[in-house]
Design an enzyme around this catalytic site. Structure first.
Site, PDB file in Angstrom:
ATOM      1  N   THR A  96      -8.643 -14.699 -11.064  1.00  0.00           N
ATOM      2  CA  THR A  96      -9.591 -15.792 -11.196  1.00  0.00           C
ATOM      3  C   THR A  96     -10.505 -15.792  -9.992  1.00  0.00           C
ATOM      4  O   THR A  96     -10.065 -15.431  -8.905  1.00  0.00           O
ATOM      5  CB  THR A  96      -8.781 -17.109 -11.203  1.00  0.00           C
ATOM      6  OG1 THR A  96      -8.007 -17.135 -12.398  1.00  0.00           O
ATOM      7  CG2 THR A  96      -9.647 -18.337 -11.120  1.00  0.00           C
ATOM      8  N   GLY A 131      -3.552 -16.138  -9.906  1.00  0.00           N
ATOM      9  CA  GLY A 131      -2.227 -15.623 -10.271  1.00  0.00           C
ATOM     10  C   GLY A 131      -1.675 -16.355 -11.478  1.00  0.00           C
ATOM     11  O   GLY A 131      -2.419 -17.041 -12.184  1.00  0.00           O
TER      12      GLY A 131
HETATM   13  N1  ASP Z   1      -4.611 -18.391 -12.645  1.00  0.00           N
HETATM   14  C1  ASP Z   1      -5.145 -17.786 -13.837  1.00  0.00           C
HETATM   15  C2  ASP Z   1      -4.429 -18.336 -15.037  1.00  0.00           C
HETATM   16  O1  ASP Z   1      -3.238 -18.542 -14.980  1.00  0.00           O
HETATM   17  C3  ASP Z   1      -5.063 -16.294 -13.849  1.00  0.00           C
HETATM   18  C4  ASP Z   1      -5.251 -15.608 -12.518  1.00  0.00           C
HETATM   19  O2  ASP Z   1      -5.856 -16.119 -11.626  1.00  0.00           O
HETATM   20  O3  ASP Z   1      -4.753 -14.499 -12.342  1.00  0.00           O
HETATM   21  O4  ASP Z   1      -5.051 -18.517 -16.037  1.00  0.00           O
END
Ligand code: ASP
Length: 341
Positions: A201, A253
């Site tokens: 993200t 994440g």
């Molecule tokens: N945090 C984001 C989600 O869970 C994905 C990411 O940042 O890797 O949708």
């Protein structure tokens, strides 16, 4: 830009030179506070934060508002079709829908978010309109799209050929197993085998020349998630939190673990208690480890934070997390985040 990029491993040397860790600030707290000449400053998650920061910097260097800067900044990866984890071109859910999550928060505690919204590239701009034009904080799904269209956004098809191909590959096994730390493959999604996918993200935090802070967070979420799944990124307090008296934090994440710990709010509250940005991020990551030690070994979560003095830091569960920093001194700094494992 790529040639000039400096990739700095966090360590004592980087610490002294850049003055961003706790020890140094603890030793020279007064100097650090005087040295708020770093203001304005913008930081953001992952390698793609470099280009995003530069768009934000154009606004900050002209004494623009942090809120305008973070919106302009995260629009860069949202519009980048090669970026398979943010905005247009993001990997779809398991039913083939590209659904976007985004939120934004300003120096006055105002905030807005869109959840699982389809067909609009710049989810962050819709989130800002939710904040500025509605009595609400969040709009989801069809309602968010309807609001966007009513406010002049055009309906688009966000599923690129490459993302469709990756989804069809994934369907062959249909195993939902987030793969960590392959984010440097962002720009060559075709190389991803069908059972692998990515999740990253952009979270961006800015401190403007007036001393005000704002943040933005936008994502297409976990690739091949269940239809309707919403992660941490559009949830104020989880994916992003800004308190103009203290600081701001954002996350990336596996969002489920961030939501469970209300991660970004936790990081800001730890900074309020006196923790440096890096230590606050580390504590939040440790909280995840403590609650789910086995799970924590298998997933990636990273936090990024900045305090009111413009000091910044990050911490992740796994190696491979990076964040980009941009201020008067340097516009394209990329730093490796420290990690538990
Ligand atoms: N945090 C984001 C989600 O869970 C994905 C990411 O940042 O890797 O949708």
């Amino acid at each position: 830009m790529i040639n000039r990029r400096k990739f700095i491993q966090q360590g004592v040397l980087g610490t002294v030179a850049l003055g961003f860790t706790n020890e140094i600030y603890a030793q020279s707290a007064f100097n650090s506070i005087v040295k708020t000449a770093t203001k304005p400053i913008v930081i953001s998650t992952w390698d793609f934060g470099i280009a995003a920061n530069q768009a934000a910097w154009k606004i900050l260097k002209q004494n623009g508002r942090a809120l305008d800067a973070v919106e302009a900044g995260v629009k860069v990866p949202e519009a980048d079709l090669k970026n398979v984890t943010v905005g247009n071109g993001g990997y779809p859910d398991r039913d083939g829908h590209v659904t976007l999550d985004a939120c934004i928060m300003d120096e006055n505690g105002n905030c807005g978010a869109v959840l699982a919204m389809e067909h609009i590239t710049h989810a962050i701009s819709v989130a800002r309109l939710v904040m500025e034009k509605t009595p609400h904080v969040m709009l989801a799904g069809e309602g968010a799209l309807q609001f966007a269209l009513e406010n002049g956004f055009q309906k688009e098809d966000l599923l690129t050929k490459e993302s469709e191909k990756a989804w069809k590959e994934w369907l062959k096994k249909a195993e939902y197993k987030p793969i960590m730390n392959i984010e440097n493959q962002h720009f060559s999604p075709n190389k991803l085998p069908g059972n692998q996918y990515n999740h990253d993200t952009i979270g961006m935090l800015a401190l403007d020349s007036q001393g005000n802070m704002s943040g933005a967070c936008t994502t297409s979420g976990m690739a091949f998630k269940m239809h309707g799944r919403v992660g941490d990124s559009p949830i104020i307090g989880a994916g992003l939190y800004v308190d103009n008296e203290v600081g701001a934090a954002t996350s990336t994440g596996v969002g489920e673990e961030v939501v469970r710990t209300v991660g970004s709010f936790l990081v800001v509250e730890l900074m309020r208690q006196g923790y440096s940005p890096e230590d606050a991020c580390k504590k939040a990551v440790q909280r995840i480890v403590k609650k789910k030690p086995e799970k924590a070994k298998e997933i990636q979560v990273g936090f990024l934070a900045m305090n009111k003095q413009g000091q910044y830091g990050a911490y992740a569960l796994q190696q491979g997390f990076s964040f980009a920093v941009c201020n008067e001194e340097q516009q394209d700094l990329l730093i490796k985040g420290k990690s538990i494992y």
